[in-house]
Design a protein around this motif. Sequence first.
Motif, PDB file in Angstrom:
ATOM      1  N   ASP A   1      -9.007  47.425 102.971  1.00 20.46           N
ATOM      2  CA  ASP A   1      -9.731  48.256 101.709  1.00 20.46           C
ATOM      3  C   ASP A   1     -11.188  48.245 101.538  1.00 20.46           C
ATOM      4  N   GLU A   2     -11.866  47.064 102.205  1.00 22.06           N
ATOM      5  CA  GLU A   2     -13.427  47.053 102.040  1.00 22.06           C
ATOM      6  C   GLU A   2     -13.977  47.932 103.230  1.00 22.06           C
ATOM      7  N   GLU A   3     -13.262  47.867 104.253  1.00 21.37           N
ATOM      8  CA  GLU A   3     -13.612  48.851 105.405  1.00 21.37           C
ATOM      9  C   GLU A   3     -13.572  50.351 105.218  1.00 21.37           C
ATOM     10  N   PHE A   4     -12.366  50.840 104.429  1.00 12.42           N
ATOM     11  CA  PHE A   4     -12.130  51.923 103.989  1.00 12.42           C
ATOM     12  C   PHE A   4     -13.309  52.326 102.932  1.00 12.42           C
ATOM     13  N   LEU A   5     -13.775  51.330 101.941  1.00 10.83           N
ATOM     14  CA  LEU A   5     -14.698  51.754 100.959  1.00 10.83           C
ATOM     15  C   LEU A   5     -16.270  52.045 101.829  1.00 10.83           C
ATOM     16  N   ILE A   6     -16.178  51.161 102.923  1.00 10.17           N
ATOM     17  CA  ILE A   6     -17.628  51.419 103.406  1.00 10.17           C
ATOM     18  C   ILE A   6     -17.643  52.749 104.073  1.00 10.17           C
ATOM     19  N   LYS A   7     -16.276  53.300 104.713  1.00 12.44           N
ATOM     20  CA  LYS A   7     -16.398  54.611 105.498  1.00 12.44           C
ATOM     21  C   LYS A   7     -16.511  55.630 104.446  1.00 12.44           C
ATOM     22  N   LEU A   8     -15.910  55.312 103.154  1.00 12.21           N
ATOM     23  CA  LEU A   8     -16.123  56.238 102.025  1.00 12.21           C
ATOM     24  C   LEU A   8     -17.501  56.503 101.659  1.00 12.21           C
ATOM     25  N   ARG A   9     -18.256  55.261 101.599  1.00 17.83           N
ATOM     26  CA  ARG A   9     -19.561  55.424 101.007  1.00 17.83           C
ATOM     27  C   ARG A   9     -20.491  56.041 101.951  1.00 17.83           C
ATOM     28  N   GLU A  10     -20.076  55.987 103.326  1.00 19.46           N
ATOM     29  CA  GLU A  10     -21.000  56.556 104.278  1.00 19.46           C
ATOM     30  C   GLU A  10     -20.909  58.116 104.049  1.00 19.46           C
ATOM     31  N   ALA A  11     -19.666  58.628 103.913  1.00 19.20           N
ATOM     32  CA  ALA A  11     -19.220  60.022 103.408  1.00 19.20           C
ATOM     33  C   ALA A  11     -20.214  60.264 102.426  1.00 19.20           C
ATOM     34  N   PHE A  12     -19.988  59.576 101.385  1.00 22.89           N
ATOM     35  CA  PHE A  12     -20.689  59.851  99.916  1.00 22.89           C
ATOM     36  C   PHE A  12     -22.241  60.071 100.114  1.00 22.89           C
ATOM     37  N   ALA A  13     -22.788  59.209 101.014  1.00 22.42           N
ATOM     38  CA  ALA A  13     -24.349  59.368 101.116  1.00 22.42           C
ATOM     39  C   ALA A  13     -24.555  60.626 101.723  1.00 22.42           C
ATOM     40  N   VAL A  14     -23.846  61.122 102.820  1.00 19.05           N
ATOM     41  CA  VAL A  14     -24.213  62.466 103.478  1.00 19.05           C
ATOM     42  C   VAL A  14     -23.921  63.486 102.248  1.00 19.05           C
ATOM     43  N   GLU A  15     -22.746  63.608 101.637  1.00 16.63           N
ATOM     44  CA  GLU A  15     -22.454  64.294 100.564  1.00 16.63           C
ATOM     45  C   GLU A  15     -23.695  64.457  99.495  1.00 16.63           C
ATOM     46  N   ALA A  16     -24.020  63.359  99.030  1.00 15.95           N
ATOM     47  CA  ALA A  16     -24.894  63.195  97.946  1.00 15.95           C
ATOM     48  C   ALA A  16     -26.122  63.804  98.289  1.00 15.95           C
ATOM     49  N   GLY A  17     -26.723  63.482  99.600  1.00 22.83           N
ATOM     50  CA  GLY A  17     -27.918  64.203 100.120  1.00 22.83           C
ATOM     51  C   GLY A  17     -27.930  65.594  99.835  1.00 22.83           C
ATOM     52  N   GLU A  18     -26.749  66.267 100.146  1.00 20.14           N
ATOM     53  CA  GLU A  18     -26.538  67.624 100.242  1.00 20.14           C
ATOM     54  C   GLU A  18     -26.759  68.174  98.680  1.00 20.14           C
ATOM     55  N   HIS A  19     -26.068  67.518  97.747  1.00 22.10           N
ATOM     56  CA  HIS A  19     -26.115  67.831  96.455  1.00 22.10           C
ATOM     57  C   HIS A  19     -27.522  67.574  95.971  1.00 22.10           C
ATOM     58  N   LEU A  20     -28.345  66.658  96.140  1.00 22.10           N
ATOM     59  CA  LEU A  20     -29.652  66.329  96.046  1.00 22.10           C
ATOM     60  C   LEU A  20     -30.470  67.322  96.274  1.00 22.10           C
ATOM     61  N   GLN A  21     -30.513  67.814  97.438  1.00 24.45           N
ATOM     62  CA  GLN A  21     -31.291  68.784  98.202  1.00 24.45           C
ATOM     63  C   GLN A  21     -30.938  70.312  97.124  1.00 24.45           C
ATOM     64  N   ALA A  22     -29.770  70.495  96.977  1.00 20.11           N
ATOM     65  CA  ALA A  22     -29.276  71.710  96.336  1.00 20.11           C
ATOM     66  C   ALA A  22     -29.983  71.860  94.913  1.00 20.11           C
ATOM     67  N   MET A  23     -29.945  70.466  94.047  1.00 24.75           N
ATOM     68  CA  MET A  23     -30.484  70.446  92.964  1.00 24.75           C
ATOM     69  C   MET A  23     -32.041  70.697  92.980  1.00 24.75           C
ATOM     70  N   THR A  24     -32.778  69.966  93.857  1.00 27.55           N
ATOM     71  CA  THR A  24     -34.152  69.982  93.905  1.00 27.55           C
ATOM     72  C   THR A  24     -34.721  71.553  94.494  1.00 27.55           C
ATOM     73  N   SER A  25     -33.815  72.135  95.368  1.00 24.70           N
ATOM     74  CA  SER A  25     -34.114  73.490  95.358  1.00 24.70           C
ATOM     75  C   SER A  25     -34.056  74.316  94.237  1.00 24.70           C
ATOM     76  N   GLY A  26     -32.914  74.214  93.423  1.00 23.89           N
ATOM     77  CA  GLY A  26     -32.542  74.906  92.327  1.00 23.89           C
ATOM     78  C   GLY A  26     -33.836  74.769  91.223  1.00 23.89           C
TER      79      GLY A  26
END
Length: 766
Positions: free
Chosen positions: A3-28
């Motif tokens: 479960d811990e390894e899966f959470l690490i993988k999940l957070r790596e994907a979250f960091a990428v997705e969050a960066g995209e959302h932040l950039q979109a909000m900044t542009s808006g």
Amino acid sequence: MTDEEFLIKLREAFAVEAGEHLQAMTSGLLELEKNPQALRRKEIIEFVFRDAHSLKGAARAVNRTDIEAVCQALESIFSKWQLQPVSMAAETFDTLNRALDLVDKLLRLPDVVKTMAEKKAVTDMVRQLGELHDPPPAPQPVPVKGRVCNSAEPSSPDSISSHLGNPAGPVPSDLPSAGPHLSETVRIPMAKMDSLLRQAEEMVAVKLIARQHVMDLRGLEDELEAWHKECAKVRDWARPSLGDQSVTALTKLGDFLDWNQNHMRSFAKRLALLTGTAERDERGISTLVDGLLEDAKRLVMLPSSVLLDLLPKLVRDLARTVGKEADISLRGREVEIDKRILQEMKDPLIHLVRNSIDHGLEQPAGRAQAHKPSCGNLTVAVSQRDAGKVEIVISDDGRGIDLEMVKAVAIRNGTLSADDALQLDEQAALVHIFDSGVSTSPIITEISGRGLGMAIVREKVEKLGGQIAIETVPGTGTIFRIVLPITLATFKGILVGTGGQSFVIPTTNVERIKRIKRDDIQTVENTETMSLDGHAISFVRLHEVLELPPRLQAEQGGFIEVVVLGAGDKRIGFAVDEVFYEQEVLVKNIGKPLLRVRNVAGATVLGSGVPVVILHAADLLKSAVRLAGTGRRPAAGALQAGDTPHALHILVTDDSVTSRMLLKNILESSGYQVTTAVDGVDALTALKSRAFDLVVSDVEMPRMDGFELTAKIRADKKLAELPVVLVTALSSRAHQERGIDVGADAYIVKSSFDQSNLLEVIRKLV
């Protein structure tokens, strides 16, 4: 997977997705701040609201309650904006941008905030956002210095509601999508792509080895053919020359030779078949490797928007910090560049933008006095110049660079003497911008003033195999041009030999390979020179620059092989013992003990398995200057002693920086003083500010061409007698007649341009 390894993988994907959302909000938010009453305002708010909502949900999925709390508060504000008109003051956007900055910082933490300081930062931000959602009674607004151009003051509810009711306009293409959609692309971890690229790069060595095998087999074929010819000669000579007593021996010898010849023919056929097979294999391997490498390169090719989209918010924040008004235009966002280059160029590009705002753009009051709009403009444009190269241009419409201040600081730092400063032209003075410790800022601030940034910028650019050049016009602005390779994987290199060793010189820095006679080398002011296209350039021996012993072998026929390297307006010829061939080069990084050795850029392995050093062209040019000295070298056709033109001052006008540099070099090498202008308008301004003895101008230029410039010179009583020489690519008789009609004294066509003709024309006119 635990479960811990899966959470690490999940957070790596979250960091990428969050960066995209932040950039979109900044542009808006930036779009809303610039155009708060735009017809598409409703759509922009919708996009920003959805990104905040999606980021909140993603944060909850990975137990990031700190990010979730901030996003919840943001979502509430955007939801309110959707339902009713609100005031969009500059202070509101300041708070929202600080919230996005906080989320970005939280994303860099491995887990939810735990320290008291971190918790307080989140709590304070949620409180501030809550006050935006349900504001307390507001005091009288205080004017805020510095703002993003076109951002409006707080709008009345009526004015905003009138736009909310309007039909929705078209959704701009650069805004984020309104929801999930199918895509032909997938997200791949960068570690996997880097690994794939390294594997593909290593296959270049396999291709080179296969090519070497083909060359070796061809060599065997040549040797076998030579043996066959010699054997035939011996057989034909031996039989008739011996007596009868040796008939039996000769018969046996002849039989052996016949057998041997037949056997060798069979061997030759097999060898030819093997060579053909190896050639086909080499072509097949080359095709596969090239295709794999290109595919791997595409994996790490990213649109330049990845880097450029960071700049609008940076410009907004910096402008408000220093009390200025600034806007930025981005061009070429779709041009794809190796992500490794984008990563390396992030800091240099940010530094250049910061410099433009802090040093370049004037305060609103100063811009008003200069008859400029109060809002300064920056432009960052990316374009593909040719195969394998990309150009990044950063320009501003500010005050330009104060060259006298640059010289003064360079003198104070000891990098320039007072006597040398008096002799420097504009381009030579601009080079000192890159000296460590040189800054035109009167004070040191957190933004600039330490004098290290430009030195780091040049070092980064040259490390990537690129070049940087500056153009500046006092009171008009400054332009930085950076030329870089599109990818770092492989490049073309020329293999040369000098001092008994082999080296590779990047082809992109080689302007020409030339064979000259020993007699063509001239000594001027204790400096050896050679002629290139009719004018003199420095000449050095590569083994001396690299501090290697000379090869004890005289050049055949008195000829010398010369490799001409160039960067900017600098050209130097390097003598080498041999020039072998050009080939693809895979750069092997050197370890830490030799990470930065002068004149060395890296290493590579040839197809024969022999390692060779890759030379650093920019370092070679610097080393050659130190070795050869910096005395001015007269060009072919330059005035001799006693024929000095008495420092006549010539104005050169051309919109091409290359043509300006060429003409400037020719004229200055002949003893003239030269000032340059970028078009007719700039030239007229220069003519009104000081006296010139002659004007050399291109015809095709923006704003005001050469014909119009000549006509205006002739119409001005003070300038009517000033000689004008038109140097242009327009060769038709109609254009030449027009040049005569407007009053030009000479008309020189570039296609048949010869510097001696130009100098002769100038001597006749002045």
